[in-house]
Scaffold this motif. Structure first.
Motif, PDB file in Angstrom:
ATOM      1  N   MET A  81       0.933  -1.287   0.150  1.00  0.00           N
ATOM      2  CA  MET A  81       0.171  -0.105   0.051  1.00  0.00           C
ATOM      3  C   MET A  81       0.941   1.489  -0.017  1.00  0.00           C
ATOM      4  O   MET A  81       1.695   1.463   0.725  1.00  0.00           O
ATOM      5  N   ALA A  82       0.617   2.167  -1.068  1.00  0.00           N
ATOM      6  CA  ALA A  82       1.550   3.399  -1.142  1.00  0.00           C
ATOM      7  C   ALA A  82       1.333   4.519  -0.154  1.00  0.00           C
ATOM      8  O   ALA A  82       1.942   5.086   0.452  1.00  0.00           O
ATOM      9  N   LEU A  83      -0.210   4.421   0.037  1.00  0.00           N
ATOM     10  CA  LEU A  83      -0.610   5.391   0.964  1.00  0.00           C
ATOM     11  C   LEU A  83      -1.891   4.738   1.728  1.00  0.00           C
ATOM     12  O   LEU A  83      -2.751   4.468   1.159  1.00  0.00           O
ATOM     13  N   GLU A  84      -2.056   4.883   3.225  1.00  0.00           N
ATOM     14  CA  GLU A  84      -3.235   4.529   3.634  1.00  0.00           C
ATOM     15  C   GLU A  84      -3.133   5.338   5.092  1.00  0.00           C
ATOM     16  O   GLU A  84      -2.272   5.731   5.990  1.00  0.00           O
ATOM     17  N   GLU A  85      -4.363   6.139   5.045  1.00  0.00           N
ATOM     18  CA  GLU A  85      -4.454   7.286   6.276  1.00  0.00           C
ATOM     19  C   GLU A  85      -5.856   7.506   6.521  1.00  0.00           C
ATOM     20  O   GLU A  85      -6.952   7.100   5.976  1.00  0.00           O
ATOM     21  N   THR A  86      -6.134   7.592   7.785  1.00  0.00           N
ATOM     22  CA  THR A  86      -7.517   7.507   8.442  1.00  0.00           C
ATOM     23  C   THR A  86      -7.408   8.963   9.307  1.00  0.00           C
ATOM     24  O   THR A  86      -6.499   8.979  10.182  1.00  0.00           O
ATOM     25  N   VAL A  87      -8.426   9.741   9.081  1.00  0.00           N
ATOM     26  CA  VAL A  87      -8.594  10.987   9.765  1.00  0.00           C
ATOM     27  C   VAL A  87      -9.928  11.136  10.425  1.00  0.00           C
ATOM     28  O   VAL A  87     -10.888  10.840   9.830  1.00  0.00           O
ATOM     29  N   VAL A  88      -9.732  11.431  11.826  1.00  0.00           N
ATOM     30  CA  VAL A  88     -10.979  11.433  12.482  1.00  0.00           C
ATOM     31  C   VAL A  88     -11.416  13.072  12.850  1.00  0.00           C
ATOM     32  O   VAL A  88     -10.526  13.680  13.162  1.00  0.00           O
ATOM     33  N   LEU A  89     -12.486  13.429  12.022  1.00  0.00           N
ATOM     34  CA  LEU A  89     -12.930  14.608  12.087  1.00  0.00           C
ATOM     35  C   LEU A  89     -14.191  14.631  13.130  1.00  0.00           C
ATOM     36  O   LEU A  89     -14.761  13.421  13.708  1.00  0.00           O
ATOM     37  N   ARG A  90     -14.580  15.792  13.617  1.00  0.00           N
ATOM     38  CA  ARG A  90     -15.787  15.923  14.612  1.00  0.00           C
ATOM     39  C   ARG A  90     -17.332  15.103  13.832  1.00  0.00           C
ATOM     40  O   ARG A  90     -17.804  14.451  14.583  1.00  0.00           O
ATOM     41  N   ASP A  91     -17.473  15.152  12.558  1.00  0.00           N
ATOM     42  CA  ASP A  91     -18.773  14.485  12.014  1.00  0.00           C
ATOM     43  C   ASP A  91     -18.449  13.293  11.079  1.00  0.00           C
ATOM     44  O   ASP A  91     -19.423  12.704  10.783  1.00  0.00           O
ATOM     45  N   ALA A  92     -17.156  12.910  10.985  1.00  0.00           N
ATOM     46  CA  ALA A  92     -16.932  11.682   9.933  1.00  0.00           C
ATOM     47  C   ALA A  92     -15.660  11.321  10.158  1.00  0.00           C
ATOM     48  O   ALA A  92     -14.640  11.882  10.614  1.00  0.00           O
ATOM     49  N   LEU A  93     -15.276  10.210   9.777  1.00  0.00           N
ATOM     50  CA  LEU A  93     -13.919   9.540   9.452  1.00  0.00           C
ATOM     51  C   LEU A  93     -13.712   9.761   8.079  1.00  0.00           C
ATOM     52  O   LEU A  93     -14.643   9.098   7.142  1.00  0.00           O
ATOM     53  N   VAL A  94     -12.522  10.077   7.727  1.00  0.00           N
ATOM     54  CA  VAL A  94     -12.065  10.069   6.360  1.00  0.00           C
ATOM     55  C   VAL A  94     -11.017   8.930   6.182  1.00  0.00           C
ATOM     56  O   VAL A  94     -10.060   9.052   6.963  1.00  0.00           O
ATOM     57  N   ARG A  95     -11.231   8.181   5.141  1.00  0.00           N
ATOM     58  CA  ARG A  95     -10.155   6.940   4.933  1.00  0.00           C
ATOM     59  C   ARG A  95      -9.871   7.224   3.533  1.00  0.00           C
ATOM     60  O   ARG A  95     -10.423   7.525   2.716  1.00  0.00           O
ATOM     61  N   ILE A  96      -8.204   7.100   3.277  1.00  0.00           N
ATOM     62  CA  ILE A  96      -7.808   7.444   2.265  1.00  0.00           C
ATOM     63  C   ILE A  96      -6.766   6.127   1.887  1.00  0.00           C
ATOM     64  O   ILE A  96      -5.948   5.863   2.838  1.00  0.00           O
ATOM     65  N   GLU A  97      -6.938   5.269   0.688  1.00  0.00           N
ATOM     66  CA  GLU A  97      -6.110   4.295   0.631  1.00  0.00           C
ATOM     67  C   GLU A  97      -5.578   4.537  -0.890  1.00  0.00           C
ATOM     68  O   GLU A  97      -6.598   4.479  -1.727  1.00  0.00           O
ATOM     69  N   LEU A  98      -4.463   4.318  -1.255  1.00  0.00           N
ATOM     70  CA  LEU A  98      -3.826   4.447  -2.586  1.00  0.00           C
ATOM     71  C   LEU A  98      -2.890   3.433  -2.470  1.00  0.00           C
ATOM     72  O   LEU A  98      -1.757   3.625  -2.183  1.00  0.00           O
ATOM     73  N   ASP A  99      -2.668   2.642  -3.755  1.00  0.00           N
ATOM     74  CA  ASP A  99      -1.538   1.741  -3.856  1.00  0.00           C
ATOM     75  C   ASP A  99      -0.924   2.022  -5.038  1.00  0.00           C
ATOM     76  O   ASP A  99      -1.249   2.867  -5.787  1.00  0.00           O
ATOM     77  N   ASP A 100       0.305   1.128  -5.369  1.00  0.00           N
ATOM     78  CA  ASP A 100       1.226   1.341  -6.552  1.00  0.00           C
ATOM     79  C   ASP A 100       0.419   1.147  -7.739  1.00  0.00           C
ATOM     80  O   ASP A 100       0.874   1.866  -8.736  1.00  0.00           O
ATOM     81  N   ALA A 101      -0.556   0.483  -7.748  1.00  0.00           N
ATOM     82  CA  ALA A 101      -1.327   0.175  -8.827  1.00  0.00           C
ATOM     83  C   ALA A 101      -2.348   1.190  -9.256  1.00  0.00           C
ATOM     84  O   ALA A 101      -3.147   1.025 -10.206  1.00  0.00           O
ATOM     85  N   LEU A 102      -2.458   2.436  -8.530  1.00  0.00           N
ATOM     86  CA  LEU A 102      -3.427   3.290  -8.679  1.00  0.00           C
ATOM     87  C   LEU A 102      -4.832   2.794  -8.277  1.00  0.00           C
ATOM     88  O   LEU A 102      -5.899   3.394  -8.989  1.00  0.00           O
ATOM     89  N   ARG A 103      -4.861   1.836  -7.506  1.00  0.00           N
ATOM     90  CA  ARG A 103      -6.069   1.440  -7.102  1.00  0.00           C
ATOM     91  C   ARG A 103      -6.493   2.338  -5.937  1.00  0.00           C
ATOM     92  O   ARG A 103      -5.524   2.778  -5.110  1.00  0.00           O
ATOM     93  N   TYR A 104      -7.585   2.722  -5.711  1.00  0.00           N
ATOM     94  CA  TYR A 104      -7.813   3.902  -4.740  1.00  0.00           C
ATOM     95  C   TYR A 104      -9.110   3.604  -3.933  1.00  0.00           C
ATOM     96  O   TYR A 104     -10.090   3.022  -4.490  1.00  0.00           O
ATOM     97  N   ARG A 105      -9.323   4.225  -2.810  1.00  0.00           N
ATOM     98  CA  ARG A 105     -10.559   4.359  -2.079  1.00  0.00           C
ATOM     99  C   ARG A 105     -10.359   5.342  -1.304  1.00  0.00           C
ATOM    100  O   ARG A 105      -9.466   5.433   0.023  1.00  0.00           O
ATOM    101  N   LEU A 106     -11.518   6.302  -1.364  1.00  0.00           N
ATOM    102  CA  LEU A 106     -11.753   7.497  -0.298  1.00  0.00           C
ATOM    103  C   LEU A 106     -13.049   7.608   0.041  1.00  0.00           C
ATOM    104  O   LEU A 106     -13.721   7.309  -0.466  1.00  0.00           O
ATOM    105  N   SER A 107     -12.964   7.689   1.468  1.00  0.00           N
ATOM    106  CA  SER A 107     -14.513   7.635   2.102  1.00  0.00           C
ATOM    107  C   SER A 107     -14.635   8.971   2.973  1.00  0.00           C
ATOM    108  O   SER A 107     -13.635   9.075   3.739  1.00  0.00           O
ATOM    109  N   TYR A 108     -15.674   9.518   3.076  1.00  0.00           N
ATOM    110  CA  TYR A 108     -16.123  10.298   4.240  1.00  0.00           C
ATOM    111  C   TYR A 108     -17.396   9.714   4.975  1.00  0.00           C
ATOM    112  O   TYR A 108     -18.308  10.092   4.287  1.00  0.00           O
TER     113      TYR A 108
END
Length: 72
Positions: free
Chosen positions: A1-28
């Protein structure tokens, strides 16, 4: 996994995943999801054409704002 990050905000979780093959998942929380050629906003799913990481980020941020969210 090239990048994986979870950010906790007041009203939601933000998740970002991006791998070397440019598969991605971003959620709010459960309101916005971008995942490998699909864009889902408030439960409505449409095809999404990946053009660049910068464009993906811009489109995701725009949709988060559209559902009333904030990333900052």
């Amino acid at each position: 996994m090239a990048l994986e990050e979870t950010v906790v905000l007041r009203d939601a979780l933000v998740r970002i995943e991006l791998d070397d093959a440019l598969r991605y998942r971003l959620s709010y929380g459960g309101r916005v999801l971008y995942e490998n050629g699909r864009r889902t906003v408030r439960g409505h799913s449409t095809p999404y054409e990946f053009r660049s990481v910068e464009q993906l980020r811009y489109d995701f941020e725009r949709d988060v704002e559209w559902v009333g969210g904030r990333l900052a």
